[in-house]
Enzyme design. Sequence first.
Site, PDB file in Angstrom:
ATOM      1  N   SER A 412     -19.628 -39.165  78.019  1.00  0.00           N
ATOM      2  CA  SER A 412     -19.769 -38.981  79.460  1.00  0.00           C
ATOM      3  C   SER A 412     -18.500 -39.439  80.193  1.00  0.00           C
ATOM      4  CB  SER A 412     -21.010 -39.720  79.960  1.00  0.00           C
ATOM      5  OG  SER A 412     -21.314 -39.380  81.280  1.00  0.00           O
ATOM      6  N   ASP A 603     -26.665 -30.110  80.808  1.00  0.00           N
ATOM      7  CA  ASP A 603     -27.346 -30.950  79.818  1.00  0.00           C
ATOM      8  C   ASP A 603     -28.280 -31.963  80.480  1.00  0.00           C
ATOM      9  OD1 ASP A 603     -25.670 -32.829  80.923  1.00  0.00           O
ATOM     10  OD2 ASP A 603     -24.570 -33.278  79.089  1.00  0.00           O
ATOM     11  N   HIS A 645     -28.036 -34.811  77.774  1.00  0.00           N
ATOM     12  CA  HIS A 645     -26.912 -35.736  77.939  1.00  0.00           C
ATOM     13  C   HIS A 645     -27.036 -36.985  77.070  1.00  0.00           C
ATOM     14  CE1 HIS A 645     -23.349 -36.946  80.175  1.00  0.00           C
ATOM     15  NE2 HIS A 645     -23.871 -38.155  80.342  1.00  0.00           N
TER      16      HIS A 645
END
Length: 690
Positions: A412, A603, A645
């Site tokens: 991320s 996501d 994610h």
Amino acid sequence: MLRGQEERKYSIRKYSIGVVSVLAATMFVVSSHEAQASEKTSTNAAAQKETLNQPGEQGNAITSHQMQSGKQLDDMHKENGKSGTVTEGKDTLQSSKHQSTQNSKTIRTQNDNQVKQDSERQGSKQSHQNNATNNTERQNDQVQNTHHAERNGSQSTTSQSNDVDKSQPSIPAQKVIPNHDKAAPTSTTPPSNDKTAPKSTKAQDATTDKHPNQQDTHQPAHQIIDAKQDDTVRQSEQKPQVGDLSKHIDGQNSPEKPTDKNTDNKQLIKDALQAPKTRSTTNAAADAKKVRPLKANQVQPLNKYPVVFVHGFLGLVGDNAPALYPNYWGGNKFKVIEELRKQGYNVHQASVSAFGSNYDRAVELYYYIKGGRVDYGAAHAAKYGHERYGKTYKGIMPNWEPGKKVHLVGHSMGGQTIRLMEEFLRNGNKEEIAYHKAHGGEISPLFTGGHNNMVASITTLATPHNGSQAADKFGNTEAVRKIMFALNRFMGNKYSNIDLGLTQWGFKQLPNESYIDYIKRVSKSKIWTSDDNAAYDLTLDGSAKLNNMTSMNPNITYTTYTGVSSHTGPLGYENPDLGTFFLMATTSRIIGHDAREEWRKNDGVVPVISSLHPSNQPFVNVTNDEPATRRGIWQVKPIIQGWDHVDFIGVDFLDFKRKGAELANFYTGIINDLLRVEATESKGTQLKAS
């Protein structure tokens, strides 16, 4: 007396004519069967064999009739001898022999012509036909002295049969393939004269083709290239269209595999670690030898350069994580750091700010690796209004310098943090350099630049390189920012050991400070109105600024991994898939209802188009079956279907669909690629030395 002799002559003729008539009828039937077999030759391979065998069968039939007729003639000869008419019988027999000899030659010539026609029809089976023909001729030779009389009436019938054969179309080059051969087109050992062999080869080649959505524009494996010299580099300054996303999607290589419910997940993880992935390359065998589990007495790590994992927004790791906070890297499904260390890899998890900006996090990451007290820079501290110095790190690599590299893996926001730190190492911080020249004093080595060759690779997992609408429309709103900072304020009390990463902003109660005074002081902090925080850096504008600040290093291998966990609804918008982490349902819909169609797939937190690569930097699509060892260009791995994610880090404890074995395979594959980067670099060094 004379009358009796005439009656005997008449009887002999009657018997001879009768026998000949019977044999003529027999030959007519045999010839009819032979003609029918010829008609079946062009359509059925089994009929060919029957046609080949018919000359022999015909000869056998002739032989039996000839033997019977011969016995009848002998009986008649005996009767003639008893009656004194042997002479006439012999004359008749000699005449019959003379005629039958001529007929035998004619029939043999006809048989030879028929055999030649059959040989032409058989094509590739000519040798088998010749053998059958030779057998037929030998049988005919054995009976040529006995069947002559019976052939007189059959000559015309045989001629008609040959005419029928000649009227059939000749197909000398056509081969009839049995059905059982066609049922196995991918056989590896087809007959050499089988025309299905090319089809079989094509079928085999088709099984090795890459997925249609995977574009293979890479150079040969392990080739070191510069982005400027790569003809396949495509600058993505124009915004990708929705079609650009579909070519990345990897439906075939989805990480989800059918798993036996009764299988122990721990055993699956163990198997994944014991047998790391081997890529399908020409050097696969050599590469596989470099990837081995830790041996009993092994001290030297398997990887040459340490691997540093960098968490994203809201990430807390190690001793800084609360008791109920999940293990960031792998959750309880697969403890990435612990398991990789058990296998003999030198890996670390960096601990940087959970709420801080990419700038502050990049500085902290540098000191986490190098060690020392964090120096955010005099210019930066003065500009944004927070303290210049932060906490002190022990350092995992105090001798970190050019030539001594690390691998960086970021999830991320961690991917953005990595990129900015590497930019500072290589090119420095112009604002800090200018401030230092103007005001003097100390400057961090991180900001001076000239520290190249300190990073071997950068790997990003679900990183919002181009930002996320979820930050613009939700995360960076005033209400949400106030909640985040209020949480930091609360966790900054003197009794808390948790550092959320905003201590440079004063979010830490002093030893002699009351909680009321602490609240008043923090309420005056500039962070409440500043852009120097994670909420802003994750927006589209904040990410665009970072992209403009960073550049590609031709000596670094860049790789991105992207997941998608949304599907198109009836109105054309994207909705979260069933099984998407429940806390991301709202953000997934925010992204999925964007006005730009190409920005909708996501996501749960990051749009797919943002995770693929920075929009202003070169990239190339690569498959999962090739080593990612290129330098100076973003290598975009196929999109992983069904991964949201947090599936990349395994913290969704409610998602029973994602198994620990999947994470084990995923991270082992990343480690294998990093080892190949090292092998490629060593090979290049050896070539330069030679």
